[in-house]
Structure formats: C-alpha cells, structure tokens
Scaffold this active site. Structure first.
Site, PDB file in Angstrom:
ATOM      1  N   SER A  19      -7.052   0.311   0.459  1.00 44.55           N
ATOM      2  CA  SER A  19      -7.413   1.315  -0.548  1.00 44.55           C
ATOM      3  C   SER A  19      -8.929   1.306  -0.707  1.00 44.55           C
ATOM      4  CB  SER A  19      -6.772   0.969  -1.894  1.00 44.55           C
ATOM      5  OG  SER A  19      -7.336   1.775  -2.917  1.00 44.55           O
ATOM      6  N   TYR A  49      -5.350  -4.877  -8.534  1.00 43.78           N
ATOM      7  CA  TYR A  49      -4.944  -4.067  -7.373  1.00 43.78           C
ATOM      8  C   TYR A  49      -6.065  -4.090  -6.325  1.00 43.78           C
ATOM      9  CZ  TYR A  49      -3.911   0.130  -4.631  1.00 43.78           C
ATOM     10  OH  TYR A  49      -3.673   1.011  -3.606  1.00 43.78           O
TER      11      TYR A  49
HETATM   12  P1  NAD Z   1       4.818   5.544  -3.035  1.00 44.02           P
HETATM   13  O1  NAD Z   1       5.331   4.807  -4.211  1.00 44.02           O
HETATM   14  O2  NAD Z   1       4.923   7.021  -2.974  1.00 44.02           O
HETATM   15  O3  NAD Z   1       5.503   4.929  -1.717  1.00 44.02           O
HETATM   16  C1  NAD Z   1       5.555   3.556  -1.530  1.00 44.02           C
HETATM   17  C2  NAD Z   1       6.922   3.189  -0.930  1.00 44.02           C
HETATM   18  O4  NAD Z   1       6.883   1.775  -0.714  1.00 44.02           O
HETATM   19  C3  NAD Z   1       8.094   3.475  -1.873  1.00 44.02           C
HETATM   20  O5  NAD Z   1       9.103   4.176  -1.169  1.00 44.02           O
HETATM   21  C4  NAD Z   1       8.566   2.091  -2.295  1.00 44.02           C
HETATM   22  O6  NAD Z   1       9.978   2.021  -2.502  1.00 44.02           O
HETATM   23  C5  NAD Z   1       8.136   1.242  -1.115  1.00 44.02           C
HETATM   24  N1  NAD Z   1       7.956  -0.153  -1.493  1.00 44.02           N
HETATM   25  C6  NAD Z   1       7.284  -0.645  -2.564  1.00 44.02           C
HETATM   26  N2  NAD Z   1       7.398  -1.971  -2.595  1.00 44.02           N
HETATM   27  C7  NAD Z   1       8.144  -2.329  -1.517  1.00 44.02           C
HETATM   28  C8  NAD Z   1       8.614  -3.576  -1.009  1.00 44.02           C
HETATM   29  N3  NAD Z   1       8.363  -4.737  -1.643  1.00 44.02           N
HETATM   30  N4  NAD Z   1       9.341  -3.579   0.125  1.00 44.02           N
HETATM   31  C9  NAD Z   1       9.631  -2.413   0.761  1.00 44.02           C
HETATM   32  N5  NAD Z   1       9.240  -1.208   0.313  1.00 44.02           N
HETATM   33  C10 NAD Z   1       8.510  -1.174  -0.807  1.00 44.02           C
HETATM   34  O7  NAD Z   1       3.300   5.073  -2.871  1.00 44.02           O
HETATM   35  P2  NAD Z   1       2.069   5.615  -1.989  1.00 44.02           P
HETATM   36  O8  NAD Z   1       1.080   6.159  -2.921  1.00 44.02           O
HETATM   37  O9  NAD Z   1       2.543   6.414  -0.828  1.00 44.02           O
HETATM   38  O10 NAD Z   1       1.508   4.208  -1.495  1.00 44.02           O
HETATM   39  C11 NAD Z   1       1.631   3.774  -0.145  1.00 44.02           C
HETATM   40  C12 NAD Z   1       0.508   2.802   0.134  1.00 44.02           C
HETATM   41  O11 NAD Z   1      -0.739   3.492  -0.050  1.00 44.02           O
HETATM   42  C13 NAD Z   1       0.455   1.591  -0.798  1.00 44.02           C
HETATM   43  O12 NAD Z   1       0.080   0.453  -0.057  1.00 44.02           O
HETATM   44  C14 NAD Z   1      -0.643   1.965  -1.791  1.00 44.02           C
HETATM   45  O13 NAD Z   1      -1.253   0.835  -2.356  1.00 44.02           O
HETATM   46  C15 NAD Z   1      -1.581   2.712  -0.874  1.00 44.02           C
HETATM   47  N6  NAD Z   1      -2.535   3.615  -1.526  1.00 44.02           N
HETATM   48  C16 NAD Z   1      -2.102   4.644  -2.318  1.00 44.02           C
HETATM   49  C17 NAD Z   1      -3.041   5.475  -2.911  1.00 44.02           C
HETATM   50  C18 NAD Z   1      -2.644   6.627  -3.812  1.00 44.02           C
HETATM   51  O14 NAD Z   1      -3.511   7.135  -4.543  1.00 44.02           O
HETATM   52  N7  NAD Z   1      -1.392   7.073  -3.793  1.00 44.02           N
HETATM   53  C19 NAD Z   1      -4.412   5.267  -2.684  1.00 44.02           C
HETATM   54  C20 NAD Z   1      -4.808   4.212  -1.865  1.00 44.02           C
HETATM   55  C21 NAD Z   1      -3.851   3.396  -1.275  1.00 44.02           C
END
Ligand code: NAD
Length: 255
Positions: A140, A153
């Site tokens: 991130s 985080y």
């Molecule tokens: P999201 O919640 O839409 O999707 C994440 C998925 O991961 C979900 O389906 C959830 O069930 C699954 N998950 C969570 N914990 C888990 C575990 N222990 N085992 C297996 N599956 C698990 O989230 P997103 O925004 O798509 O995030 C995806 C990645 O992107 C994450 O690593 C997050 O930190 C990173 N990220 C997100 C953003 C943002 O603004 N959305 C920004 C930077 C980084």
C-alpha cells in the site's frame, strides 16, 4: 503478449472481492488456469460459482496448514504455479498508534504480514521446484508514508515492501521475480467499510469515499481494474527484467 498467458497457472489470494477479484477476472479472460483463494466461501461462490474451470479454495492465508493446502490443491490440479498474486489483506481498524490494542495488532499483522509471508514461502518453493515464476505482493502507499489513523496498517504494508525486496534478492537465482504494488485509496468493499465508521447513511459513505478518492494531483479515482492492469503487467512477460520493484499507483499523492 496476451497469448503468453494462455494455459499458464496463477493463484490469486483475496480473489473474491475488490482488487483480487479484478485481477482474477482479467487472468481468467486471458485463458489462465486459475486458483482463487479467499476465506469468505460465500463471496468466492458468488464471484466464481458459475465458472467450473476456476479452482475455488476457501482458506485463511494466515494459517500455515491452510496455506500449504491451497498450494498443494493447486499443484494437484494444474501441476505447477507460474504466477502468484499475494493479495489478501485487511485495512482496518483505524486508530491513532496510542490507541491500538494487542488484538488489533494480531489481526492486522497475522493477515497482512504473516499471511503474505506464508504464501510467498509456499509458492516460491513450488516455483523453485519447476522453472520459476512471478510473484506480486499487494502492499500500500500507506507503507511508504504516514497517514492519520493508519499507523499500524502502514507498518504491516511497510513490512510487505521489505519482504518483497528481500525475497527478490534471494529468489532471482531461481528465476523467480518478486514485485509489489502500492496502491493509494481504491474504491473496494474494504475501503467503504473502513470509511463507513459509525455512519449508517449510504449517501454519507459515498461522499466520504469520493472525498478520499479526489485527494490526488491527477484528480482521478484509482479503480480495482487500474491496479489489476499493473499487477498483470508485473506478473507477465513485459516486466521480465524487473524484480524487487515497488510500484506506487495513487494518482500522484506521494509526489
Ligand atoms: P476487499 O475486502 O475488497 O478484498 C479482500 C479479500 O481478501 C476479501 O474477499 C476477503 O475475504 C479476503 N481476505 C481477507 N482476509 C483474508 C484471509 N485471512 N485469508 C483469505 N482471504 C482473506 O479489499 P481490497 O481493498 O481489494 O484489498 C485487497 C488488498 O489491497 C489488501 O491487501 C489491501 O490491504 C490492499 N490495498 C487496498 C487499498 C484500498 O484502498 N482498497 C489500498 C491499498 C492496498
């Protein structure tokens, strides 16, 4: 270039929602043999239930036994792993550093750091036993600078960045590339739930999301599809000379 993807094998973790779902959908459309891992079995069914050729594996990435199971299930079905999007992660909870509890610490570090490391270990061992592969970790932009109430985080994602570079240094000799994407805010269910706070007003949540997404020099929202395009580029042949890189995609916030 898209021909390169046909019949290659990929695993995407956290592939039932948000960024992982966008990556998995693009890989599928390119003819990749795909395993999607998520701990939310019903979301997994909702996303890929109708697609028989996708291997759907319900697993918690922070549990070593379950990680070894998702890797061995993929190897049993497809015989190898060429690409790994090591993506499952949690955004919340939000709080100043002084207010975090031990429970918050363990929930964030177990999934974002241990989960990412366990996946990297198990998949890289399988890649090492074949002809190599490409791994993309989702970090991130918050891993590179401080953001209010995101200190813990950010610490997890800074660790993911460090692990990415260390793994790239160790695994290059086995033809395994390891890179990271570092997105700014992306409109996904995780971001919405993190910005929702205590508000039950859908319109207010929309306004918070849109304020968050506008805070960038380019003034354009970054979508899960935008991040997926970058991930595919890093997984695929166009980036074959790139490893250990941190790829910020945030519309210029970090400038
Ligand atoms: P999201 O919640 O839409 O999707 C994440 C998925 O991961 C979900 O389906 C959830 O069930 C699954 N998950 C969570 N914990 C888990 C575990 N222990 N085992 C297996 N599956 C698990 O989230 P997103 O925004 O798509 O995030 C995806 C990645 O992107 C994450 O690593 C997050 O930190 C990173 N990220 C997100 C953003 C943002 O603004 N959305 C920004 C930077 C980084």
């Amino acid at each position: 270039m898209s021909q390169w993807f046909v019949d290659r094998v990929a695993i995407v973790t956290g592939g039932a929602s948000g960024i992982g779902l966008a990556v998995a959908s693009k890989l599928l459309s390119l003819g990749v043999q795909l395993a999607v891992v998520d701990r939310d079995g019903s979301a997994l069914q909702g996303a890929f239930g109708g697609v028989d050729k996708v291997l759907k594996i319900e697993a918690d990435v922070s549990d070593r036994i379950q990680v070894e199971r998702y890797v061995s299930t993929c190897l049993d079905r497809f015989g190898r792993i060429d690409m790994f999007h090591n993506n499952a992660g949690l955004l919340g909870p939000r709080a100043p550093l002084l207010d975090f509890t031990d429970e918050d610490y363990h929930s964030l570090f177990d999934v974002n750091v241990l989960g990412s490391l366990l996946g990297l270990q198990a998949v890289a061992k399988a890649m090492k036993a074949s002809s190599g592969g490409s791994i993309v970790n989702t970090a991130s932009a918050v891993g590179l600078r401080s953001v209010a109430d995101h200190g813990l985080y950010g610490a997890t994602k800074a660790t993911v960045l460090r692990i990415t570079q260390q793994a790239a240094a160790e695994l290059g000799q086995f033809n395994i590339r390891v890179n990271a994407v570092a997105p700014g805010s992306v409109d996904t269910p995780a971001l919405r739930s993190s910005l929702k706070g205590t508000s039950e007003d859908g319109g207010e949540v929309d306004r918070r999301v849109s304020r968050q997404l506008r805070k960038r020099p380019l003034g354009l929202p970054i979508t899960a599809d935008d991040v997926a395009d970058l991930v595919l580029w890093l997984l695929g042949p166009a980036s074959s000379k790139i490893t250990g890189s941190i790829n910020v995609i945030d519309g210029g916030v970090l400038t």
